[in-house]
Each structure stands twice: as structure tokens, then as C-alpha cells.
Design a protein around this motif. Sequence first.
Motif, PDB file in Angstrom:
ATOM      1  N   ARG A 128      50.237  52.814  38.097  1.00  9.72           N
ATOM      2  CA  ARG A 128      49.030  53.064  39.436  1.00  9.72           C
ATOM      3  C   ARG A 128      48.497  51.449  39.308  1.00  9.72           C
ATOM      4  NH1 ARG A 128      47.001  58.199  40.735  1.00  9.72           N
ATOM      5  NH2 ARG A 128      45.148  56.788  42.027  1.00  9.72           N
ATOM      6  N   LEU A 129      48.496  51.219  40.767  1.00 13.19           N
ATOM      7  CA  LEU A 129      48.441  49.434  40.476  1.00 13.19           C
ATOM      8  C   LEU A 129      46.999  49.181  41.576  1.00 13.19           C
ATOM      9  CD1 LEU A 129      51.313  48.620  42.595  1.00 13.19           C
ATOM     10  CD2 LEU A 129      51.473  47.855  39.821  1.00 13.19           C
ATOM     11  N   VAL A 130      46.550  48.632  41.006  1.00 15.27           N
ATOM     12  CA  VAL A 130      44.925  47.740  41.436  1.00 15.27           C
ATOM     13  C   VAL A 130      44.763  46.889  41.493  1.00 15.27           C
ATOM     14  CG1 VAL A 130      42.466  48.142  40.315  1.00 15.27           C
ATOM     15  CG2 VAL A 130      43.652  50.015  40.167  1.00 15.27           C
ATOM     16  N   ARG A 131      44.536  46.032  42.495  1.00 14.79           N
ATOM     17  CA  ARG A 131      43.901  44.578  42.839  1.00 14.79           C
ATOM     18  C   ARG A 131      43.512  44.473  43.051  1.00 14.79           C
ATOM     19  NH1 ARG A 131      46.931  43.795  48.885  1.00 14.79           N
ATOM     20  NH2 ARG A 131      48.747  44.814  48.056  1.00 14.79           N
ATOM     21  N   LEU A 132      43.362  42.980  42.003  1.00 16.00           N
ATOM     22  CA  LEU A 132      42.989  41.788  42.505  1.00 16.00           C
ATOM     23  C   LEU A 132      42.892  40.551  43.555  1.00 16.00           C
ATOM     24  CD1 LEU A 132      41.733  40.822  38.604  1.00 16.00           C
ATOM     25  CD2 LEU A 132      41.261  42.555  38.934  1.00 16.00           C
ATOM     26  N   SER A 133      41.830  40.635  43.762  1.00  9.84           N
ATOM     27  CA  SER A 133      41.928  39.367  45.330  1.00  9.84           C
ATOM     28  C   SER A 133      41.343  37.730  44.847  1.00  9.84           C
ATOM     29  CB  SER A 133      41.835  39.566  46.440  1.00  9.84           C
ATOM     30  OG  SER A 133      42.276  41.172  46.758  1.00  9.84           O
ATOM     31  N   PRO A 134      42.164  37.111  45.658  1.00 13.38           N
ATOM     32  CA  PRO A 134      41.692  35.360  45.443  1.00 13.38           C
ATOM     33  C   PRO A 134      40.531  35.837  46.569  1.00 13.38           C
ATOM     34  CG  PRO A 134      43.405  35.409  46.582  1.00 13.38           C
ATOM     35  CD  PRO A 134      43.581  36.970  46.265  1.00 13.38           C
ATOM     36  N   PRO A 135      39.551  34.726  46.638  1.00 14.85           N
ATOM     37  CA  PRO A 135      39.474  33.011  45.313  1.00 14.85           C
ATOM     38  C   PRO A 135      38.896  33.520  43.895  1.00 14.85           C
ATOM     39  CG  PRO A 135      37.451  33.020  47.140  1.00 14.85           C
ATOM     40  CD  PRO A 135      38.605  34.951  47.377  1.00 14.85           C
ATOM     41  N   HIS A 136      38.473  34.595  43.926  1.00 15.56           N
ATOM     42  CA  HIS A 136      37.596  35.305  42.614  1.00 15.56           C
ATOM     43  C   HIS A 136      38.098  36.147  41.662  1.00 15.56           C
ATOM     44  CE1 HIS A 136      34.592  32.231  44.354  1.00 15.56           C
ATOM     45  NE2 HIS A 136      34.482  33.643  45.282  1.00 15.56           N
ATOM     46  N   TRP A 137      38.620  37.025  42.052  1.00 17.41           N
ATOM     47  CA  TRP A 137      39.829  38.071  41.458  1.00 17.41           C
ATOM     48  C   TRP A 137      38.399  38.922  40.143  1.00 17.41           C
ATOM     49  CZ3 TRP A 137      44.469  36.695  42.915  1.00 17.41           C
ATOM     50  CH2 TRP A 137      44.719  35.409  42.473  1.00 17.41           C
ATOM     51  N   GLU A 138      37.606  39.519  41.714  1.00 19.74           N
ATOM     52  CA  GLU A 138      36.590  40.681  40.704  1.00 19.74           C
ATOM     53  C   GLU A 138      37.300  41.257  40.382  1.00 19.74           C
ATOM     54  OE1 GLU A 138      35.631  39.595  43.899  1.00 19.74           O
ATOM     55  OE2 GLU A 138      34.031  38.659  44.190  1.00 19.74           O
ATOM     56  N   LEU A 139      37.193  42.076  39.486  1.00 23.01           N
ATOM     57  CA  LEU A 139      37.625  43.971  39.150  1.00 23.01           C
ATOM     58  C   LEU A 139      36.605  44.649  40.239  1.00 23.01           C
ATOM     59  CD1 LEU A 139      39.576  44.486  37.048  1.00 23.01           C
ATOM     60  CD2 LEU A 139      37.022  45.617  35.726  1.00 23.01           C
ATOM     61  N   PRO A 140      37.362  44.817  40.845  1.00 27.90           N
ATOM     62  CA  PRO A 140      37.133  46.040  41.897  1.00 27.90           C
ATOM     63  C   PRO A 140      36.806  47.549  41.223  1.00 27.90           C
ATOM     64  CG  PRO A 140      39.524  46.307  42.043  1.00 27.90           C
ATOM     65  CD  PRO A 140      39.040  45.404  40.599  1.00 27.90           C
ATOM     66  N   ARG A 141      35.740  47.583  41.301  1.00 27.80           N
ATOM     67  CA  ARG A 141      35.645  48.640  39.664  1.00 27.80           C
ATOM     68  C   ARG A 141      35.653  49.986  40.677  1.00 27.80           C
ATOM     69  NH1 ARG A 141      31.361  46.986  35.661  1.00 27.80           N
ATOM     70  NH2 ARG A 141      32.109  44.055  35.909  1.00 27.80           N
ATOM     71  N   ALA A 142      35.245  49.978  41.366  1.00 27.22           N
ATOM     72  CA  ALA A 142      35.505  51.822  41.971  1.00 27.22           C
ATOM     73  C   ALA A 142      36.858  52.071  42.016  1.00 27.22           C
ATOM     74  CB  ALA A 142      34.697  51.763  43.277  1.00 27.22           C
ATOM     75  N   GLU A 143      37.469  50.846  42.698  1.00 23.69           N
ATOM     76  CA  GLU A 143      39.205  51.391  42.759  1.00 23.69           C
ATOM     77  C   GLU A 143      39.937  50.801  41.210  1.00 23.69           C
ATOM     78  OE1 GLU A 143      40.689  47.882  45.159  1.00 23.69           O
ATOM     79  OE2 GLU A 143      38.833  48.392  46.688  1.00 23.69           O
ATOM     80  N   LEU A 144      39.285  50.589  40.822  1.00 30.27           N
ATOM     81  CA  LEU A 144      39.744  50.608  38.643  1.00 30.27           C
ATOM     82  C   LEU A 144      39.951  52.413  37.796  1.00 30.27           C
ATOM     83  CD1 LEU A 144      41.179  49.926  36.342  1.00 30.27           C
ATOM     84  CD2 LEU A 144      38.760  48.539  35.709  1.00 30.27           C
ATOM     85  N   ALA A 145      37.914  52.425  38.647  1.00 29.28           N
ATOM     86  CA  ALA A 145      37.783  54.450  38.282  1.00 29.28           C
ATOM     87  C   ALA A 145      38.757  54.933  38.190  1.00 29.28           C
ATOM     88  CB  ALA A 145      35.940  54.003  38.635  1.00 29.28           C
ATOM     89  N   ALA A 146      38.957  54.505  39.883  1.00 26.85           N
ATOM     90  CA  ALA A 146      39.847  55.838  40.890  1.00 26.85           C
ATOM     91  C   ALA A 146      40.893  56.028  40.298  1.00 26.85           C
ATOM     92  CB  ALA A 146      39.714  55.360  41.896  1.00 26.85           C
ATOM     93  N   ALA A 147      42.132  54.442  39.281  1.00 24.24           N
ATOM     94  CA  ALA A 147      43.130  54.585  39.671  1.00 24.24           C
ATOM     95  C   ALA A 147      43.655  55.538  38.539  1.00 24.24           C
ATOM     96  CB  ALA A 147      43.833  52.890  38.910  1.00 24.24           C
TER      97      ALA A 147
ATOM     98  N   PHE B 282      39.166  37.571  31.158  1.00 23.14           N
ATOM     99  CA  PHE B 282      37.402  38.756  32.295  1.00 23.14           C
ATOM    100  C   PHE B 282      36.916  39.067  30.979  1.00 23.14           C
ATOM    101  CE2 PHE B 282      40.446  42.444  33.920  1.00 23.14           C
ATOM    102  CZ  PHE B 282      40.874  41.611  34.485  1.00 23.14           C
ATOM    103  N   THR B 283      35.208  39.422  31.991  1.00 29.74           N
ATOM    104  CA  THR B 283      34.221  39.103  31.365  1.00 29.74           C
ATOM    105  C   THR B 283      33.451  40.494  30.024  1.00 29.74           C
ATOM    106  OG1 THR B 283      32.988  40.276  32.773  1.00 29.74           O
ATOM    107  CG2 THR B 283      33.350  37.842  32.717  1.00 29.74           C
ATOM    108  N   ALA B 284      33.115  40.200  29.260  1.00 28.19           N
ATOM    109  CA  ALA B 284      32.115  41.339  28.254  1.00 28.19           C
ATOM    110  C   ALA B 284      32.290  42.417  28.611  1.00 28.19           C
ATOM    111  CB  ALA B 284      31.241  40.056  27.200  1.00 28.19           C
ATOM    112  N   GLU B 285      31.507  42.502  30.353  1.00 33.62           N
ATOM    113  CA  GLU B 285      31.071  43.748  31.319  1.00 33.62           C
ATOM    114  C   GLU B 285      32.192  44.336  31.620  1.00 33.62           C
ATOM    115  OE1 GLU B 285      29.642  39.907  31.428  1.00 33.62           O
ATOM    116  OE2 GLU B 285      27.732  41.140  30.601  1.00 33.62           O
ATOM    117  N   GLU B 286      32.998  43.382  32.140  1.00 36.50           N
ATOM    118  CA  GLU B 286      35.055  43.920  32.740  1.00 36.50           C
ATOM    119  C   GLU B 286      34.892  44.548  31.950  1.00 36.50           C
ATOM    120  OE1 GLU B 286      35.574  40.730  36.348  1.00 36.50           O
ATOM    121  OE2 GLU B 286      36.609  40.168  34.208  1.00 36.50           O
ATOM    122  N   LEU B 287      35.680  44.037  30.769  1.00 39.55           N
ATOM    123  CA  LEU B 287      35.674  44.478  29.482  1.00 39.55           C
ATOM    124  C   LEU B 287      35.475  45.933  28.703  1.00 39.55           C
ATOM    125  CD1 LEU B 287      36.895  41.495  27.154  1.00 39.55           C
ATOM    126  CD2 LEU B 287      38.333  43.270  28.252  1.00 39.55           C
ATOM    127  N   ALA B 288      33.376  45.408  28.954  1.00 44.30           N
ATOM    128  CA  ALA B 288      32.881  46.682  28.981  1.00 44.30           C
ATOM    129  C   ALA B 288      33.500  48.454  30.053  1.00 44.30           C
ATOM    130  CB  ALA B 288      31.847  47.157  28.877  1.00 44.30           C
TER     131      ALA B 288
END
Length: 382
Positions: A133-152, A173-179
Motif C-alpha cells: 500500500r503505497l503512500v507518496r511524499l512529494s517534493p519539494p518539502h516531502w511532508e508526510l500526508p497524514r490523511a493518506e497515510l492513515a487511510a493506507a 522524520f520529526t518526532a511529531e511524524e514518528l508519533a
Amino acid sequence: QNALLSATGTTIFTVMSALANQHQAINLGQGFPDYDGPEDVVRAAADALLDGRNQYPPMTGVPELRQAIAAHNARFYGLDIDPNAEVVVTSGATEAITACLMAVLNPGDECVLIEPLYDTYLPVVKLIGAVPRLVRLSPPHWELPRAELAAAFGPKTKAVLFNTPMNPTGKVFTAEELAFIAELVQRHDCYAICDEVYEHLTFDGAKHIPLMTLPGMRERCMRIGSAGKTFSLTGWKVGYISCDRSLAPNVAKAHQNLTFTTPPNLQRGVAVGLVKDDSYFAGLSAHLQQKRDRLGAGLARLGFGVLETKGTYFITTDVRPLGWNGDDVSFCRTLTEEAKVTAIPVTAFYASEGAPNHYARFAFCKGDALLDEALARMERWL
Ligand code: PMP
Ligand code: GLN
């Protein structure tokens, strides 16, 4: 023949390194240093060869290396790992990734993967018969797309596999993203395979945080390191997995069936490396940060769009500001053939349709003179 392997292309790293050799190009594609690792580490491995350490070592790794891995986990992350029951040494992180996937996935299970992804992840998940189940990060900032990740994540999710510091994005990855990831792993009662091969290659004070250190994650994570990256010895192929005693036996059985053991003399060298002073590890990232700055500034001067990189060996660049109208693959081929400098097209790290296709990845783990020469060649070409 196996249909999945027949459908898998030769890895981009081999393709681009061959093209670089063919055109006598400076190879800033495949990520390997052109300098050697610490002399004491190399010498320990050489001495071990002459010292008769040449027969099968214990399957999960020689005791001195397992102890060094446990001590390294305690020193850098405060993780309490039992060297006898919670460490498996493998032949490279590449094997470690496969062993961890094999350890927890059954056919039909789902495994969440984050694009851009390292090129062994997807074929191995599919070979096991699991469903990516692929979740995509995009340039230029490569933010974690939280809703898409949760949906995966869903009822069939058995594992998530991700990489921080992340190749090719340079994202840490930041502490918040890891949490956020930790919460999903707990909610879906699954495992995390944490490819942390660049754990010591972080810049600007960015701190690598293993997911395994977060509350509730100790029993769910398989944390992977690589001597290739930590000691600038990529040809050695010594990887190591730290995981809970409830997971380690299955990981070890996967390793038993993949390679069984890893060369004992190299293990001895890595054991010497992992107990080196803190100054070694700090020096490694400082050394690479200076190279990142040198290549990054040079590429920006030439007109590349240089993306931020907080870790790894790599800088990702947008080639559109150069006026390049083709895609990243044609750019990297032309750069190799004409400028005699090789980079990796970032689309190679995407499996799904519609990936961003105008980014090129440059490795900066090279001598300063080589980096300067590569920049000079590109300047002449542009
Ligand atoms: N994971 C990532 C993200 C990598 O970039 C690499 C490349 N070295 C590996 C795993 C493989 O490491 P090793 O050489 O130890 O197999
Ligand atoms: N990890 C290295 C990179 O991303 C290459 C490893 C390999 O060649 N398989 O460039």
C-alpha cells in the motif's frame, strides 16, 4: 521463471554506474564514498582474517558484534537491547530488510510503504505475496500526508516499512511524524520495519529518532542499521537488526534461510567501529555536512533548484530551472553522456503513476576535488 523477478528491471544504481563507466563520467549516482572507512575498523577485519576467523560464525552474529550493537543502541538512543536475544546480524541492510519482511508478512497481508522508496522494498514485499500500500511524499518539502497515510492502514495491515533519514529525499522524520506513525502502528496492531541505515548521517543538528524509542514501539519495531553507511564501507555488506525478543527468532529464521551467516572478520571490524568514541560519529556527519554544502552551493550556482537535505548521502535537485524540458531519465542520461557526470533520476524511487519526473539525485559522499571537478564539468556543459 519467477514472473515477478522477470518483470523487475535491473536496479537503477547498476544501470547508472554502468553508464557512468561507459562514458568515463564522474559517478555521483550510486551512493558510495570514494574514501575509505576508519583505519582501525579495516585493520581489525584484516587482522581477524589472519587470525583464523574464517569459519561459520554464530548465526545471529559474533558475540562481540552483538554486544557492540546493544551498547550502541543504549549509548545513542537509550534503548535496552539484549545482545543475546534481540540482535540479528545480516549481510547488509538489504538482507535485513528482506529478513524483517519475511519475519512478519504472510501472503495477502498488507504492507504500507512510503514513496519515494528504496528499490528493494517493493519487489520483496511482492515476492512474499504480500500486498503493498503505497503512500507518496512529494517534493519539494516531502511532508508526510497524514490523511493518506492513515487511510493506507486497514484491517489487513501487518507492517509499515519506511526509511529515516530518507534516501533520496534527505528528509529526517520529526518526532511529531514518528508519533503519528506510532499511533497508527498501535491502532492497527502491526509492526514497523525501520530502515535507519543513515542514522548517523544527519546535518544542521537534525536528530535521528528511532521509532523504536517511542512509547509502545519497543515490541513492534525492527530497527535496521548498516556498517556500510556508518563506517563508509559500503562494500562490506554488514547489516544489523535490533528488535524485541518476541520478533527476533523469526527474523533469525529468515536470515538462516537467506544467507545463514555473515563474514566473521567483517563482523569483528564492525564491532570495533560501533564502540568508537562519540567524536567519530559526530565527525562523520560534520564531514558529510561540509560536502553537502559544497555540492549544494555549487549546484545552486549552476542554476539547479536545490532541495533541502537534512540527512543521507544525497541532494535532490529540480532540473527545470536549468531550462530542461525533458524528464529526469533523459536528463540523467544526457548529463552522463555529455557533461560526463552521473546522477540518479528520482522517478526510479516511485512505483506508482504520475510521480514527479524532473528531479535528479546527486551523491556528495566524495572527495572535495571530485565534487569540484563534477561541478566544473557541468558548468562547461550548461
Ligand atoms: N536502505 C537504504 C535506504 C539504502 O540507501 C541502502 C543503500 N545502501 C540500503 C538500505 C542497503 O544497505 P546495505 O548496503 O547495508 O545493504
Ligand atoms: N544505497 C545506494 C544508493 O541509494 C546504492 C545501493 C545499491 O547500489 N544497491 O545509491
